[in-house]
Motif scaffolding. Sequence first.
Motif, PDB file in Angstrom:
ATOM      1  N   ARG A   1       8.771   9.137  -3.155  1.00  0.00           N
ATOM      2  CA  ARG A   1       8.440  10.565  -3.035  1.00  0.00           C
ATOM      3  C   ARG A   1       7.406  10.775  -1.936  1.00  0.00           C
ATOM      4  N   LEU A   2       6.446   9.861  -1.861  1.00  0.00           N
ATOM      5  CA  LEU A   2       5.411   9.961  -0.824  1.00  0.00           C
ATOM      6  C   LEU A   2       6.026   9.774   0.565  1.00  0.00           C
TER       7      LEU A   2
ATOM      8  N   SER B   1       4.612  16.380  -7.960  1.00  0.00           N
ATOM      9  CA  SER B   1       5.043  16.889  -6.657  1.00  0.00           C
ATOM     10  C   SER B   1       3.945  16.466  -5.684  1.00  0.00           C
ATOM     11  N   MET B   2       4.350  15.865  -4.586  1.00  0.00           N
ATOM     12  CA  MET B   2       3.360  15.326  -3.652  1.00  0.00           C
ATOM     13  C   MET B   2       3.359  16.108  -2.349  1.00  0.00           C
TER      14      MET B   2
ATOM     15  N   TRP C   1       0.855  -1.180   0.000  1.00  0.00           N
ATOM     16  CA  TRP C   1       0.000   0.000   0.000  1.00  0.00           C
ATOM     17  C   TRP C   1       0.890   1.228   0.000  1.00  0.00           C
ATOM     18  N   VAL C   2       0.644   2.186   0.870  1.00  0.00           N
ATOM     19  CA  VAL C   2       1.454   3.410   0.849  1.00  0.00           C
ATOM     20  C   VAL C   2       2.244   3.571   2.144  1.00  0.00           C
ATOM     21  N   SER C   3       3.310   4.347   2.077  1.00  0.00           N
ATOM     22  CA  SER C   3       4.173   4.583   3.233  1.00  0.00           C
ATOM     23  C   SER C   3       3.417   5.301   4.342  1.00  0.00           C
ATOM     24  N   GLN C   4       3.686   4.895   5.560  1.00  0.00           N
ATOM     25  CA  GLN C   4       3.044   5.518   6.715  1.00  0.00           C
ATOM     26  C   GLN C   4       4.097   5.857   7.760  1.00  0.00           C
TER      27      GLN C   4
END
Lengths: 184, 125
Positions: free
Chosen positions: A159-160, A118-119, A70-73
Amino acid sequence: MNNFKLSPAASFARHAATGIALLLLAACATPADPERMVATEAAGAGFPPALQHAVCVRNVTGGEATNPLWVSQVDNAGFSEALTNSLRGVGLLGAQGTCKYNVDVDLLGLSQPAAGLSMEVTSHANYKVYDAGGKSVLLATVSAPYTAEFTESLLGVERLRRANEGAIRASITQFLDQLRKIKR
Amino acid sequence: MLLSRMFCGRAAPLPAVCAFALSLAACAARQVTPVAMTQPTDDRLTCSAIDQEMKSNQAAAAELLQKNNEVDQANVAKVVASVVLSGWIAFTVDLSNEEKIKMRALADRNEALALLKTKKGCATR
């Protein structure tokens, strides 16, 4: 030794599959790095004398473990480590057991984009500082944005992660600014 | 935004690139403003006003919990759809955590209000 040869198409397919597999592996989400979340400021700069070497991080809640698919936390342990090191850096961290002030943090959450070049991630956290008697000294709600530009990393997941780390670093910086305003 | 500035402003823009840039711009997280733990007017709150606010915060938090579950379910459905139908659907996943952030903020606000009640010597129920 071996006369077995792949046709050009099969060879291309094999290389493409290897490339995709490597890209997928590189694209796995990783948790935020505590060292990159540390707020770096000059030691003792403008903080009330009563806070010097007297503040400890007690509880951090609300963080989330990273699922690689999933995404970085940002997890509780990582945030706690970053905050502890930030307090140490500015000379506020007290020795365990002798703390005059305890900090509890509720990481309300991270507002993250689904994608982007760009995040921008905004971290929302509540910082609660109590004295030894349990009386609240500071209750601060901090919302801190950070934008990781495309140049920081070509990979979106990376990047996230950078944006998460930057948002937490900015949050801790704002918290330190609020500590400076405490009248002690 | 960056991509749209880079490509869309040119004399001969590529429509596909502009569409891509616009779709990426739509991926930005929603602006979330959680309720602050302390408010400038807290000192002027009466005990009954504190009770009333705590009650309405609880109701709002329960509503947000429901919405949060709905967003989570929708996200799972979008991820599945992005695998089965089109990867573009993944860009519509909502990672703003708006409901969760606001819900936790309300819980902390109530914690601060409880401390205020003690400070003001309000009767505890």
